[in-house]
Design an enzyme around this catalytic site. Structure first.
Site, mmCIF file in Angstrom:
data_model
loop_
_atom_site.group_PDB
_atom_site.id
_atom_site.type_symbol
_atom_site.label_atom_id
_atom_site.label_comp_id
_atom_site.label_asym_id
_atom_site.label_seq_id
_atom_site.Cartn_x
_atom_site.Cartn_y
_atom_site.Cartn_z
ATOM 1 C CB SER A 233 -0.957 -0.038 1.176
ATOM 2 O OG SER A 233 -1.954 0.922 0.982
ATOM 3 N NE ARG A 234 1.017 5.796 -1.879
ATOM 4 C CZ ARG A 234 0.656 5.145 -2.977
ATOM 5 N NH1 ARG A 234 0.927 3.857 -3.099
ATOM 6 N NH2 ARG A 234 0.041 5.765 -3.960
ATOM 7 C CG ASP A 258 5.380 -3.042 -4.699
ATOM 8 O OD1 ASP A 258 6.365 -3.382 -5.378
ATOM 9 O OD2 ASP A 258 4.502 -2.260 -5.110
ATOM 10 C CD GLU A 263 7.839 4.236 -2.355
ATOM 11 O OE1 GLU A 263 7.544 3.177 -1.777
ATOM 12 O OE2 GLU A 263 7.259 4.622 -3.383
ATOM 13 C CG HIS A 295 5.562 2.010 -5.573
ATOM 14 N ND1 HIS A 295 5.458 2.984 -4.614
ATOM 15 C CD2 HIS A 295 4.302 1.792 -6.004
ATOM 16 C CE1 HIS A 295 4.198 3.347 -4.480
ATOM 17 N NE2 HIS A 295 3.474 2.626 -5.321
HETATM 18 P P1 NAI Z 1 -9.757 1.976 -1.793
HETATM 19 O O1 NAI Z 1 -10.038 3.409 -1.535
HETATM 20 O O2 NAI Z 1 -10.661 1.204 -2.700
HETATM 21 O O3 NAI Z 1 -9.709 1.189 -0.395
HETATM 22 C C1 NAI Z 1 -9.084 1.664 0.763
HETATM 23 C C2 NAI Z 1 -9.822 1.082 1.962
HETATM 24 O O4 NAI Z 1 -9.112 1.477 3.137
HETATM 25 C C3 NAI Z 1 -11.256 1.592 2.095
HETATM 26 O O5 NAI Z 1 -12.152 0.509 2.261
HETATM 27 C C4 NAI Z 1 -11.212 2.477 3.333
HETATM 28 O O6 NAI Z 1 -12.418 2.464 4.073
HETATM 29 C C5 NAI Z 1 -10.085 1.812 4.119
HETATM 30 N N1 NAI Z 1 -9.529 2.683 5.145
HETATM 31 C C6 NAI Z 1 -9.429 4.047 5.148
HETATM 32 N N2 NAI Z 1 -8.896 4.457 6.322
HETATM 33 C C7 NAI Z 1 -8.679 3.345 7.051
HETATM 34 C C8 NAI Z 1 -8.159 3.117 8.361
HETATM 35 N N3 NAI Z 1 -7.795 4.146 9.159
HETATM 36 N N4 NAI Z 1 -8.060 1.857 8.796
HETATM 37 C C9 NAI Z 1 -8.470 0.815 8.001
HETATM 38 N N5 NAI Z 1 -8.973 0.957 6.785
HETATM 39 C C10 NAI Z 1 -9.078 2.216 6.317
HETATM 40 O O7 NAI Z 1 -8.251 1.926 -2.283
HETATM 41 P P2 NAI Z 1 -7.544 0.770 -3.138
HETATM 42 O O8 NAI Z 1 -7.686 1.054 -4.580
HETATM 43 O O9 NAI Z 1 -7.952 -0.548 -2.612
HETATM 44 O O10 NAI Z 1 -6.008 1.063 -2.791
HETATM 45 C C11 NAI Z 1 -5.486 0.844 -1.489
HETATM 46 C C12 NAI Z 1 -4.101 1.467 -1.405
HETATM 47 O O11 NAI Z 1 -3.208 0.753 -2.263
HETATM 48 C C13 NAI Z 1 -4.015 2.926 -1.925
HETATM 49 O O12 NAI Z 1 -4.308 3.834 -0.884
HETATM 50 C C14 NAI Z 1 -2.586 3.047 -2.356
HETATM 51 O O13 NAI Z 1 -1.839 3.606 -1.303
HETATM 52 C C15 NAI Z 1 -2.129 1.588 -2.579
HETATM 53 N N6 NAI Z 1 -1.729 1.338 -3.975
HETATM 54 C C16 NAI Z 1 -0.474 0.793 -4.186
HETATM 55 C C17 NAI Z 1 -0.046 0.528 -5.480
HETATM 56 C C18 NAI Z 1 1.294 -0.110 -5.739
HETATM 57 O O14 NAI Z 1 1.728 -0.147 -6.914
HETATM 58 N N7 NAI Z 1 1.982 -0.633 -4.756
HETATM 59 C C19 NAI Z 1 -0.891 0.845 -6.631
HETATM 60 C C20 NAI Z 1 -2.213 1.339 -6.290
HETATM 61 C C21 NAI Z 1 -2.588 1.594 -5.003
#
Ligand code: NAI
Length: 330
Positions: A233-234, A258, A263, A295
């Site tokens: 994620s991050r 990842d 980074e 990443h």
């Molecule tokens: P999304 O917005 O669909 O899902 C994020 C989920 O996290 C939501 O269900 C939200 O309610 C939940 N959330 C928010 N605050 C929270 C907290 N304090 N505790 C627990 N859950 C919480 O986002 P998606 O598309 O699933 O992406 C998730 C993350 O993946 C992104 O924020 C991004 O940082 C990361 N990402 C990484 C990539 C990579 O290449 N490694 C590429 C794309 C995204």
């Protein structure tokens, strides 16, 4: 419409140029990341196109505003690098690609788990070196294990469904749970219970002030002995020093990442001929039970296609004065 494109790599240029045939925008590509020193490159442009490690703090946004820039397009989903308050104050619209390929990231998380567990990365090197010994390559069956998913959005649920297919018991945690996701073998629990009960914990929530260092000395202490932690994620979700301590004490059995807290300046670059001055990543790389990719979880053909199409669509919508669900607001 002139767009200053920061942190470009050859694959960005390839996909954006190909897709731009249908849009006709004017791109100025810069290899450097956007920061206090490079922001001046954006002069004479109408918009900036940025990625995960470009800096968009108040100072930079104020500069962009002074150049007359009214649009920031992120060619990624996460927007933790943007000061949204400053963007709103200076009347700059921020648009992103909310979902380019959740499958890509979820599948990469699974690839990391299977590689680290079955030690494929080590076996690959060994066999190529004529070493056919199985010594220290023992893995574990994923089937029947408990997998904790933190953040049940698009990627988290895609990941949960794949792991369910492996025959795992799935525990979910989200700040905003969606009870409709609960099925046989899939249920929401509190974060503490998830950490205590999971053999594998995978992070899929965004990086926010609330989730910063979600994995810290205390939360590592809650994990099952020898658990695996996966972060696609991050980087800031994990306190790296606490992760190193947890690995050294054998509390954490495996770590796959990842993304990495520091980074910026490292990932996406070939530094193989330089001395890496980051002692934390060097320490992590020295553990046999740590697997790091730079990443690349998003990095599939389908995702690159989608990123270019949605980003250019975001610019078009802005030019045509259309509101968009892809606009990020406070
Ligand atoms: P999304 O917005 O669909 O899902 C994020 C989920 O996290 C939501 O269900 C939200 O309610 C939940 N959330 C928010 N605050 C929270 C907290 N304090 N505790 C627990 N859950 C919480 O986002 P998606 O598309 O699933 O992406 C998730 C993350 O993946 C992104 O924020 C991004 O940082 C990361 N990402 C990484 C990539 C990579 O290449 N490694 C590429 C794309 C995204």
């Amino acid at each position: 419409m002139k767009i200053a494109f920061f942190s470009y790599k050859s694959y960005d240029k390839e996909w954006f140029n190909k897709t731009n045939v249908d849009f006709g925008f004017e791109f100025k590509y810069f290899r450097v990341a956007l920061d206090e020193e490079t922001v001046a490159y954006a002069k004479d442009s109408d918009a900036v196109c940025v990625f995960v490690n470009d800096k968009l703090n108040r100072e930079i946004i104020e500069k962009l505003h002074s150049y007359g820039i009214k649009l920031i397009v992120l060619r990624c989903a996460g927007f933790n690098n943007v000061d949204l308050e400053a963007a709103q104050e200076f009347g700059i619209s921020v648009r992103r690609v909310p979902a380019y390929s959740p499958e890509a990231v979820a599948e990469h998380a699974v690839a990391l788990i299977m590689t680290l567990n079955r030690k494929i990365h080590r076996a690959y090197g060994r066999v190529r070196d004529g070493n056919f010994s199985l010594s220290r390559l023992t893995g574990f069956n994923v089937n029947g294990k408990t997998v904790g998913v933190v953040g049940t959005g698009k990627i988290g649920m895609m990941f949960a469904n794949i792991m369910k297919g492996f025959g795992c018991n799935i525990l979910l945690y989200d700040k905003y749970p969606n009870k409709a996701y609960e099925t046989e073998g899939v249920r929401y629990v509190e974060l503490t219970e998830l950490l205590k009960s999971s053999d594998i914990v995978s992070l899929h929530c965004p990086l926010t002030p609330e989730t910063s260092h979600l994995m810290n000395q205390y939360t590592f202490s809650l994990l099952k002995d020898g658990a695996m932690l996966v972060n696609t994620s991050r980087g800031g979700l994990i306190n790296t020093r606490a992760a190193i301590d947890a690995l050294k004490s054998h509390k954490l059995g495996y770590l796959a990442m990842d993304v990495y807290e520091m980074e910026e300046g490292l990932f996406f670059n070939n530094l193989s001929d330089t001395i890496i001055n980051d002692d934390l990543i060097s320490r992590l790389l020295a553990f046999p039970n740590v697997l790091i990719t730079s990443h690349q979880a998003f990095f599939t053909v389908e995702a690159l296609e989608q990123i270019a199409a949605v980003t250019l669509g975001n610019i078009k919508d802005f030019v045509e004065g259309k509101n968009s669900d892809n606009e990020v607001k406070l």
